[in-house]
Enzyme design. Structure first.
Site, PDB file in Angstrom:
ATOM      1  N   ASN A 154       0.812  -1.240   0.000  1.00  0.00           N
ATOM      2  CA  ASN A 154       0.000   0.000   0.000  1.00  0.00           C
ATOM      3  C   ASN A 154       0.834   1.274   0.000  1.00  0.00           C
ATOM      4  O   ASN A 154       0.482   2.249  -0.650  1.00  0.00           O
ATOM      5  CB  ASN A 154      -0.994  -0.016   1.173  1.00  0.00           C
ATOM      6  N   GLU A 252       3.642  -5.094  12.315  1.00  0.00           N
ATOM      7  CA  GLU A 252       2.721  -3.976  12.051  1.00  0.00           C
ATOM      8  C   GLU A 252       1.612  -4.546  11.186  1.00  0.00           C
ATOM      9  O   GLU A 252       1.830  -4.827  10.006  1.00  0.00           O
ATOM     10  CB  GLU A 252       3.437  -2.838  11.296  1.00  0.00           C
ATOM     11  N   CYS A 286      -3.281   1.622   6.268  1.00  0.00           N
ATOM     12  CA  CYS A 286      -3.682   0.873   7.465  1.00  0.00           C
ATOM     13  C   CYS A 286      -4.318   1.804   8.500  1.00  0.00           C
ATOM     14  O   CYS A 286      -5.064   1.354   9.369  1.00  0.00           O
ATOM     15  CB  CYS A 286      -2.487   0.162   8.067  1.00  0.00           C
ATOM     16  N   GLU A 466       7.669   0.634  16.721  1.00  0.00           N
ATOM     17  CA  GLU A 466       8.825   1.190  16.034  1.00  0.00           C
ATOM     18  C   GLU A 466       8.702   2.704  16.073  1.00  0.00           C
ATOM     19  O   GLU A 466       7.681   3.241  16.472  1.00  0.00           O
ATOM     20  CB  GLU A 466       8.926   0.633  14.610  1.00  0.00           C
TER      21      GLU A 466
HETATM   22  P1  NDP Z   1       0.128  -9.389   3.235  1.00  0.00           P
HETATM   23  O1  NDP Z   1       0.125  -9.852   4.633  1.00  0.00           O
HETATM   24  O2  NDP Z   1      -0.608 -10.168   2.233  1.00  0.00           O
HETATM   25  O3  NDP Z   1       1.632  -9.294   2.677  1.00  0.00           O
HETATM   26  C1  NDP Z   1       2.633  -8.513   3.277  1.00  0.00           C
HETATM   27  C2  NDP Z   1       3.987  -9.048   2.850  1.00  0.00           C
HETATM   28  O4  NDP Z   1       4.179 -10.352   3.392  1.00  0.00           O
HETATM   29  C3  NDP Z   1       4.128  -9.209   1.350  1.00  0.00           C
HETATM   30  O5  NDP Z   1       5.433  -8.910   0.968  1.00  0.00           O
HETATM   31  C4  NDP Z   1       3.805 -10.680   1.176  1.00  0.00           C
HETATM   32  O6  NDP Z   1       4.261 -11.249   0.005  1.00  0.00           O
HETATM   33  C5  NDP Z   1       4.496 -11.260   2.360  1.00  0.00           C
HETATM   34  N1  NDP Z   1       4.044 -12.592   2.750  1.00  0.00           N
HETATM   35  C6  NDP Z   1       2.855 -13.206   2.483  1.00  0.00           C
HETATM   36  N2  NDP Z   1       2.835 -14.436   3.036  1.00  0.00           N
HETATM   37  C7  NDP Z   1       4.016 -14.608   3.657  1.00  0.00           C
HETATM   38  C8  NDP Z   1       4.597 -15.692   4.400  1.00  0.00           C
HETATM   39  N3  NDP Z   1       3.932 -16.813   4.633  1.00  0.00           N
HETATM   40  N4  NDP Z   1       5.842 -15.525   4.888  1.00  0.00           N
HETATM   41  C9  NDP Z   1       6.514 -14.382   4.689  1.00  0.00           C
HETATM   42  N5  NDP Z   1       6.025 -13.336   3.979  1.00  0.00           N
HETATM   43  C10 NDP Z   1       4.792 -13.451   3.473  1.00  0.00           C
HETATM   44  O7  NDP Z   1      -0.341  -7.891   3.285  1.00  0.00           O
HETATM   45  P2  NDP Z   1      -0.689  -6.939   2.059  1.00  0.00           P
HETATM   46  O8  NDP Z   1       0.521  -6.814   1.194  1.00  0.00           O
HETATM   47  O9  NDP Z   1      -1.969  -7.396   1.467  1.00  0.00           O
HETATM   48  O10 NDP Z   1      -0.876  -5.528   2.794  1.00  0.00           O
HETATM   49  C11 NDP Z   1      -2.060  -5.096   3.316  1.00  0.00           C
HETATM   50  C12 NDP Z   1      -2.101  -5.310   4.817  1.00  0.00           C
HETATM   51  O11 NDP Z   1      -1.022  -4.629   5.440  1.00  0.00           O
HETATM   52  C13 NDP Z   1      -3.356  -4.742   5.447  1.00  0.00           C
HETATM   53  O12 NDP Z   1      -3.857  -5.661   6.379  1.00  0.00           O
HETATM   54  C14 NDP Z   1      -2.865  -3.504   6.153  1.00  0.00           C
HETATM   55  O13 NDP Z   1      -3.640  -3.109   7.250  1.00  0.00           O
HETATM   56  C15 NDP Z   1      -1.502  -3.919   6.572  1.00  0.00           C
HETATM   57  N6  NDP Z   1      -0.666  -2.764   6.847  1.00  0.00           N
HETATM   58  C16 NDP Z   1      -0.343  -2.466   8.157  1.00  0.00           C
HETATM   59  C17 NDP Z   1       0.391  -1.338   8.456  1.00  0.00           C
HETATM   60  C18 NDP Z   1       0.788  -1.012   9.862  1.00  0.00           C
HETATM   61  O14 NDP Z   1       1.657  -0.156  10.053  1.00  0.00           O
HETATM   62  N7  NDP Z   1       0.197  -1.629  10.880  1.00  0.00           N
HETATM   63  C19 NDP Z   1       0.833  -0.421   7.403  1.00  0.00           C
HETATM   64  C20 NDP Z   1       0.441  -0.828   6.078  1.00  0.00           C
HETATM   65  C21 NDP Z   1      -0.282  -1.957   5.833  1.00  0.00           C
HETATM   66  P3  NDP Z   1       3.475 -11.072  -1.401  1.00  0.00           P
HETATM   67  O15 NDP Z   1       4.476 -10.347  -2.171  1.00  0.00           O
HETATM   68  O16 NDP Z   1       3.210 -12.411  -1.916  1.00  0.00           O
HETATM   69  O17 NDP Z   1       2.260 -10.268  -1.155  1.00  0.00           O
END
Ligand code: NDP
Length: 485
Positions: A154, A252, A286, A466
């Site tokens: 995002n 996060e 988020c 963080e």
């Molecule tokens: P995902 O959890 O789908 O993916 C996040 C990252 O993790 C991607 O790089 C993804 O790879 C990777 N990933 C997926 N599965 C695994 C695994 N089993 N082991 C290791 N890495 C893995 O999140 P999204 O990318 O869909 O992002 C949206 C989410 O992020 C929302 O829930 C949002 O709220 C949250 N978010 C939270 C923030 C915060 O500060 N709290 C800030 C921004 C977003 P791949 O490339 O395949 O997607």
């Protein structure tokens, strides 16, 4: 003539290298729904190569004087600034967000992340204590080792650099795994890192999927630290896999943030900011306030006002300066978000506006993943649409009568990332802010971030904090050394 698509490669030891498997997949331009680059489909073999580079680099980087490390971080920040427009155009094309948002928020913040932590490591002092007659103790901060930095789609460069900057400032080396949907600005960052003089192997990028590359990082027995930003379900999987290995983790995760509007608020300011906190970045932040609670005396007026403002927002070509909402990141995500609009109807909600693709898109954007800003009323706080993270331009509005009632609604969630409160009553500001279960509470504002402050979520929105010293604590091990008198 057919334009050749960009091929992105992994970045290991300051060199671009193809994935060991030789396999790539396409990444799509969300506004057009067409592929625009090939991404390495990295596997554990690529993670092993990156680990070898990062662990060798750790031997010298961890001992590099902090002034030298800081100088490189400052240069990285300057180089990002110098390429602001180029980075912003790439982020917009790759993620779907309006270029103006990338130019004013995402990319400047990426530069600030490096500048902030460069300064932070120069001016810190550690604890020490004199225990007369026994000894003198002092604290040494040690880098942890090779870190896995896993980021979402995002805010691609913004969030990835929020990890890289403190990680390497503290003397660690890194293996980054950007989201498979948004690799472009991470790839561009590689040349900036090299140009800034960052030694080979300090930052490595392994592009690909979570299952192919991310999981290998998480399960790697010699990677002691994982900084993860992403969904709660993924976070739980990572915690489960990393716990037996006793890795340091920072999580996060997702949110379903409340935006509480009291009748005594500055109405215009609350409305203006709520438009942003609902729909900025297509609602894919988020911290967006997707559950809006409005005190009954101003409920009807607020709903009408928000609907009027939402209808004025321009949805379409992200490259145009006056576009407010670009495209959602992927077709799958668009389907998920629209699925929640359908669910809202089944749950008895009223779609006050939006809920569908905009009608008047230019032909080149006909297959783009656009969605009109959507406002839903008539749902109760028990409905799934009001409880589950949607992560799109979709908000619900619900009336309340008392402070106690609305604090209950806000806290009745598995998540606890952020909350906004709108009221001019000073006592109520402190009372409600104090009662809210969320890592960040904004009073009469939204998205104001001070990088010195802790950032993170309560409950299923995350583990750890963080920002400022909290980042330094996460990216270092603290050792107490006692010298006998
Ligand atoms: P995902 O959890 O789908 O993916 C996040 C990252 O993790 C991607 O790089 C993804 O790879 C990777 N990933 C997926 N599965 C695994 C695994 N089993 N082991 C290791 N890495 C893995 O999140 P999204 O990318 O869909 O992002 C949206 C989410 O992020 C929302 O829930 C949002 O709220 C949250 N978010 C939270 C923030 C915060 O500060 N709290 C800030 C921004 C977003 P791949 O490339 O395949 O997607």
């Amino acid at each position: 003539m057919l334009k050749q698509m960009l091929t992105i490669n992994n970045f290991i030891n300051n060199e671009h290298v193809p994935p060991v498997s030789g396999q790539y997949f396409d990444t799509y331009e969300p506004a057009k729904g067409t592929p625009h680059a090939h991404i390495p489909d990295s596997t554990p073999a690529d993670v092993d190569l990156a680990f070898a580079a990062a662990s060798t680099a750790f031997q010298t980087w961890s001992k590099t004087p902090r002034a030298q490390r800081a100088a490189i971080l400052y240069r990285i920040a300057d180089l990002i600034d110098a390429r602001l427009d180029e980075f912003a155009r790439a982020e917009s094309k790759d993620q779907g967000k309006p270029v103006e948002l990338a130019r004013t928020v995402d990319i400047p913040r990426a530069a600030s992340n490096f500048r902030f932590f460069a300064g932070r490591i120069l001016h810190g002092v550690e604890e020490s204590g004199d225990l007369a007659g026994v000894g003198f103790s002092y604290v040494q901060r040690m880098p942890v080792g090779v870190a896995a930095l896993i980021s979402p789609w995002n805010l691609p460069l913004y969030l990835l650099t929020w990890k890289i900057a403190p990680c390497i400032a503290c003397g660690n080396t890194a293996i980054c795994k950007p989201s498979e949907f948004t690799s472009l600005t991470a790839y561009m960052l590689c040349s900036v890192l090299k140009e800034a003089g960052l030694p080979a192997g300090v930052v490595n990028m392994v592009f690909g999927t979570g299952l192919g590359a991310g999981q290998a990082l998480v399960e790697h027995p010699k990677i002691p630290l994982i900084s993860f930003t992403g969904g709660t379900v993924t976070g739980a999987k990572i915690l489960t896999a990393s716990a037996p290995l006793f890795k340091k983790t920072s999580m996060e995760l997702g949110g379903k943030n409340a935006n509480i509007v009291f009748a005594d608020c500055d109405f215009e300011q609350a409305l203006r900011t709520t438009v942003r906190s609902s729909f900025a970045n297509q609602g894919e932040i988020c911290l967006c306030g997707s559950r809006i609670f409005v005190e009954r005396p101003i409920y009807e007026r607020f709903v009408r006002g928000l609907v009027d403002e939402a209808r004025k927002l321009k949805v379409g070509d992200p490259a145009l300066k006056d576009t407010n909402l670009g495209a959602l990141v992927s077709k799958e995500h668009w389907q998920k978000v629209v699925g929640y609009v359908d669910l809202a109807k089944k749950e008895g909600g009223t779609i006050e506006c939006g809920g569908k693709r905009p009608e008047a898109l230019q032909p080149e954007f006909e297959n783009g993943y656009f969605l009109e800003p959507t406002i839903i009323t008539g749902l109760t706080p028990q409905c799934r649409v009001m409880r589950e993270e949607i992560f799109g331009p979709v908000v619900t509005i619900y009336p309340f009568d008392t402070e106690e009632e609305v604090v209950g609604y806000a806290n009745d969630s598995n998540y606890g990332l952020s909350c906004s409160i709108w009221t001019e009553n000073g006592r109520r500001q402190r009372r409600v802010a104090g009662a809210i279960q969320a890592g960040t509470v904004w009073v009469n504002t939204w998205m104001a971030r001070d990088l010195r402050m802790p950032f993170g979520g309560m409950k299923q929105s995350g583990l750890g904090r963080e920002g400022g010293n909290h980042s330094l604590d996460f990216y270092t091990e603290l050792k107490t050394i006692c010298l006998a008198d």
